[in-house]
Design a protein around this motif. Structure first.
Motif, PDB file in Angstrom:
ATOM      1  N   LYS A 134       0.841  -1.214   0.000  1.00  9.59           N
ATOM      2  CA  LYS A 134       0.000   0.000   0.000  1.00  9.59           C
ATOM      3  C   LYS A 134       0.865   1.247   0.000  1.00  9.59           C
ATOM      4  O   LYS A 134       0.545   2.245  -0.638  1.00  9.59           O
ATOM      5  N   ARG A 135       1.965   1.172   0.748  1.00  7.77           N
ATOM      6  CA  ARG A 135       2.831   2.347   0.850  1.00  7.77           C
ATOM      7  C   ARG A 135       3.435   2.715  -0.496  1.00  7.77           C
ATOM      8  O   ARG A 135       3.662   3.878  -0.810  1.00  7.77           O
ATOM      9  N   TRP A 136       3.707   1.695  -1.309  1.00  7.57           N
ATOM     10  CA  TRP A 136       4.376   1.928  -2.584  1.00  7.57           C
ATOM     11  C   TRP A 136       3.401   2.243  -3.715  1.00  7.57           C
ATOM     12  O   TRP A 136       3.808   2.566  -4.817  1.00  7.57           O
ATOM     13  N   GLU A 137       2.119   2.188  -3.478  1.00  7.86           N
ATOM     14  CA  GLU A 137       1.134   2.257  -4.544  1.00  7.86           C
ATOM     15  C   GLU A 137       1.201   3.551  -5.347  1.00  7.86           C
ATOM     16  O   GLU A 137       1.037   3.560  -6.564  1.00  7.86           O
ATOM     17  N   TYR A 138       1.462   4.659  -4.661  1.00 10.90           N
ATOM     18  CA  TYR A 138       1.420   5.961  -5.342  1.00 10.90           C
ATOM     19  C   TYR A 138       2.754   6.704  -5.316  1.00 10.90           C
ATOM     20  O   TYR A 138       2.845   7.816  -5.833  1.00 10.90           O
ATOM     21  N   ILE A 139       3.785   6.096  -4.718  1.00  6.85           N
ATOM     22  CA  ILE A 139       5.068   6.808  -4.603  1.00  6.85           C
ATOM     23  C   ILE A 139       5.619   7.173  -5.979  1.00  6.85           C
ATOM     24  O   ILE A 139       6.161   8.263  -6.185  1.00  6.85           O
ATOM     25  N   TRP A 140       5.449   6.281  -6.960  1.00  6.99           N
ATOM     26  CA  TRP A 140       6.020   6.531  -8.280  1.00  6.99           C
ATOM     27  C   TRP A 140       5.423   7.754  -8.960  1.00  6.99           C
ATOM     28  O   TRP A 140       6.043   8.335  -9.854  1.00  6.99           O
ATOM     29  N   THR A 141       4.231   8.168  -8.540  1.00 10.29           N
ATOM     30  CA  THR A 141       3.600   9.333  -9.177  1.00 10.29           C
ATOM     31  C   THR A 141       4.312  10.632  -8.828  1.00 10.29           C
ATOM     32  O   THR A 141       4.017  11.673  -9.417  1.00 10.29           O
ATOM     33  N   SER A 142       5.248  10.568  -7.884  1.00 12.21           N
ATOM     34  CA  SER A 142       6.004  11.771  -7.513  1.00 12.21           C
ATOM     35  C   SER A 142       7.369  11.830  -8.192  1.00 12.21           C
ATOM     36  O   SER A 142       8.169  12.728  -7.892  1.00 12.21           O
ATOM     37  N   LEU A 143       7.647  10.894  -9.088  1.00 12.53           N
ATOM     38  CA  LEU A 143       8.949  10.890  -9.765  1.00 12.53           C
ATOM     39  C   LEU A 143       9.161  12.193 -10.521  1.00 12.53           C
ATOM     40  O   LEU A 143       8.256  12.666 -11.215  1.00 12.53           O
ATOM     41  N   PRO A 144      10.364  12.759 -10.460  1.00 11.49           N
ATOM     42  CA  PRO A 144      10.625  14.017 -11.175  1.00 11.49           C
ATOM     43  C   PRO A 144      10.719  13.830 -12.687  1.00 11.49           C
ATOM     44  O   PRO A 144      10.463  14.754 -13.447  1.00 11.49           O
ATOM     45  N   ARG A 181      -2.912   7.900 -15.151  1.00  9.95           N
ATOM     46  CA  ARG A 181      -2.715   7.730 -13.702  1.00  9.95           C
ATOM     47  C   ARG A 181      -1.638   8.677 -13.183  1.00  9.95           C
ATOM     48  O   ARG A 181      -1.781   9.297 -12.141  1.00  9.95           O
ATOM     49  N   ALA A 182      -0.532   8.756 -13.931  1.00 11.13           N
ATOM     50  CA  ALA A 182       0.591   9.588 -13.492  1.00 11.13           C
ATOM     51  C   ALA A 182       0.179  11.042 -13.331  1.00 11.13           C
ATOM     52  O   ALA A 182       0.621  11.721 -12.386  1.00 11.13           O
ATOM     53  N   LEU A 183      -0.669  11.526 -14.223  1.00 10.84           N
ATOM     54  CA  LEU A 183      -1.037  12.943 -14.192  1.00 10.84           C
ATOM     55  C   LEU A 183      -2.225  13.213 -13.269  1.00 10.84           C
ATOM     56  O   LEU A 183      -2.286  14.251 -12.608  1.00 10.84           O
ATOM     57  N   ILE A 184      -3.168  12.281 -13.194  1.00 13.19           N
ATOM     58  CA  ILE A 184      -4.335  12.477 -12.316  1.00 13.19           C
ATOM     59  C   ILE A 184      -3.933  12.369 -10.844  1.00 13.19           C
ATOM     60  O   ILE A 184      -4.392  13.149  -9.995  1.00 13.19           O
ATOM     61  N   LEU A 185      -3.049  11.408 -10.546  1.00  7.36           N
ATOM     62  CA  LEU A 185      -2.653  11.176  -9.155  1.00  7.36           C
ATOM     63  C   LEU A 185      -1.486  12.053  -8.719  1.00  7.36           C
ATOM     64  O   LEU A 185      -1.080  11.999  -7.560  1.00  7.36           O
ATOM     65  N   ARG A 186      -0.973  12.825  -9.646  1.00  9.27           N
ATOM     66  CA  ARG A 186       0.170  13.671  -9.326  1.00  9.27           C
ATOM     67  C   ARG A 186      -0.197  14.688  -8.268  1.00  9.27           C
ATOM     68  O   ARG A 186      -1.197  15.391  -8.358  1.00  9.27           O
ATOM     69  N   GLY A 187       0.667  14.791  -7.247  1.00 12.42           N
ATOM     70  CA  GLY A 187       0.461  15.797  -6.212  1.00 12.42           C
ATOM     71  C   GLY A 187       1.037  17.136  -6.656  1.00 12.42           C
ATOM     72  O   GLY A 187       1.113  17.433  -7.845  1.00 12.42           O
ATOM     73  N   PRO A 188       1.476  17.949  -5.702  1.00  8.03           N
ATOM     74  CA  PRO A 188       1.997  19.279  -6.047  1.00  8.03           C
ATOM     75  C   PRO A 188       3.416  19.254  -6.599  1.00  8.03           C
ATOM     76  O   PRO A 188       3.905  20.284  -7.072  1.00  8.03           O
TER      77      PRO A 188
END
Length: 460
Positions: free
Chosen positions: A56-66, A88-95
């Motif tokens: 679960k911890r790793w599920e969205y970490i990749w969306t913060s890749l630079p 997914r990469a763009l919708i789940l992207r944070g700030p």
């Protein structure tokens, strides 16, 4: 248990073993997100996405890749898989900002979707954007926000179609611009594009089509590198190409490869180093004129590389008054062509290089004519052979009679030569004893300069 479940279990086991190897509170799962992102950034985007199944911890970490790179063929030609990954990469992207975004994609009927992706990426202050887009069903018009980006530093666009740009363009931070396969629509839009890049340092143009244009000037005061490769581009029937003027710049490097489909002119501009390569020659007089016009604009160059199998034809068909003088040229390199030392074009060119110090023949040299006088001297003898030529490098040496004749003439004619380096060709079939005998002949050749050292290097 199906194959997918076994794969998830296997990857979890690998992660558990990695954690055990690290051990204690410093296990991989306890690392801060910022460090995990750093680790994932070393992976291809496709593999980084796969880590989302580990926990679960790793599920969205990749969306913060630079850095995000989506290349269709790396997704095993599964178009839907790539589309879903980008979404997914763009919708789940944070700030978090996106430093680099690359997309290679067959657009088909998804032009609107692609524009939405580009707009989303621009909202994350992207600095390096690469768009390789093919197979369009509808006309392409990239979002206006792209041409007003204040953060973009590097832009690559490969668009084999009419390139439409808005009336207002301001790339206030763009340092490097690469355009590939684009078809410029008209003079005004092309001029707007290049005028809107005030801090541009590099331009790369590959296979672009200028046939719809008559004239465009490129004036970027900070421009340092300019590369033009005509590739497989074709001019329209009846068109004589476009006049492209490089205005008021001092380049560190300029490179041209093509057939002079267009007319290139340097005005109040210069280059420290240049490479000129002609792919083929179909219209000799036409090419001669445009080549000499370009060389006139590059006459202050210090390092020049010529890659041209028709150098003699081009030079001997050029009008004498168009031949420029290269008073600052110190290094002349011939690539991808074996040079005939007796070539009239070569001798005419060397006559206008009075300060030449280094002469390099990357594909060997021979003397196939009788232009050397009976005493073994070139006629006319270029001034640099008397006053400035200090070093000659000959690569891909095979040891035949024509090459030995050329080396004999070079050594005799160059009066201030300090060193000649002869590099044997790696593919040559010569017995060691024969090579040794030829090397001895080279070392024993008479020299016009008493200080000249001859070095023979065997291929490794």
């Amino acid at each position: 248990m199906d194959a997918s479940s076994r794969m998830v279990q296997y990857k979890k086991q690998k992660l558990d073993r990695a954690e055990e190897m690290i051990g204690g509170s410093k296990s991989l799962s306890n690392l801060p997100d910022v460090l995990i992102v750093k680790i994932l950034s070393l992976l291809p985007t496709k593999d980084a996405i796969r880590t989302s199944i580990l926990s679960k911890r790793w599920e969205y970490i990749w969306t913060s890749l630079p850095n995000l790179k989506f290349i269709q063929w790396k997704f095993e030609n599964k178009r839907t898989l790539l589309v879903n990954a980008v979404e997914r990469a763009l919708i789940l992207r944070g700030p978090a900002d996106i430093k680099e975004f690359s997309l290679s994609f067959e657009v088909l009927g998804d032009a609107l979707r692609v524009n939405t992706w580009i707009s989303a990426v621009l909202q994350h202050n992207v600095e390096d954007l690469s768009l390789v887009l093919h197979s369009f069903k509808d006309p392409v018009s990239l979002p206006r926000s792209l041409f007003m980006s204040a953060t973009l530093k590097v832009l690559l666009l490969e668009l084999p179609c009419i390139f439409k740009v808005p009336s207002t363009i301001c790339f206030s931070s763009l340092r490097s611009l690469t355009l590939s396969s684009v078809v410029f629509s008209d003079d005004y839009s092309a001029q707007q594009l290049f005028s809107g890049c005030s801090v541009l340092e590099e331009i790369f143009l590959y296979g672009c089509n200028w046939a719809n244009l008559n004239f465009v000037s490129i004036s970027a005061p900070k421009l340092l590198r300019f590369t033009i490769d005509e590739g497989d581009s074709q001019i329209l029937r009846g068109s004589d190409g476009c006049q492209i003027m490089v205005l008021g710049v001092r380049l560190a490097y300029f490179s041209y490869t093509g057939e002079f489909l267009d007319d290139y002119c340097f005005y109040n501009s210069s280059a420290n180093e240049a490479l000129i390569s002609l792919n083929s020659i179909k219209r000799v007089q036409h090419v001669s004129y445009r080549l000499n016009k370009l060389l006139n604009g590059l006459s202050s160059v210090k390092h020049l590389t010529i890659c041209d199998t028709s150098f003699e034809v081009v030079q001997t068909n050029a009008s004498e008054h168009l031949m420029p003088s290269f008073n600052n040229l110190t290094t002349l390199i011939f690539e991808r062509v074996e040079v005939d030392l007796g070539c009239k074009g070569l001798l005419a060119f060397l006559q206008n290089c009075p300060c030449l110090k280094y002469l390099i023949f990357c594909e060997g040299i021979g003397l196939y004519s009788d232009d050397a006088k009976d005493d073994g001297m070139l006629e006319p003898l270029p001034p640099c052979f008397l006053n400035s030529l200090e070093e000659i490098d000959v690569l891909e040496f095979c040891g035949d009679e024509d090459e030995l004749h050329a080396m004999k003439v070079l050594l005799k004619c160059a009066m201030v030569l300090k060193k000649v380096t002869i590099n044997w060709c790696s593919g040559v079939q010569v017995e060691p004893k024969t090579m040794k005998d030829i090397n001895k002949q080279l070392l024993d050749l008479p020299r016009g300069s008493g200080n000249c050292k001859v070095v023979c290097l065997c291929a490794r």
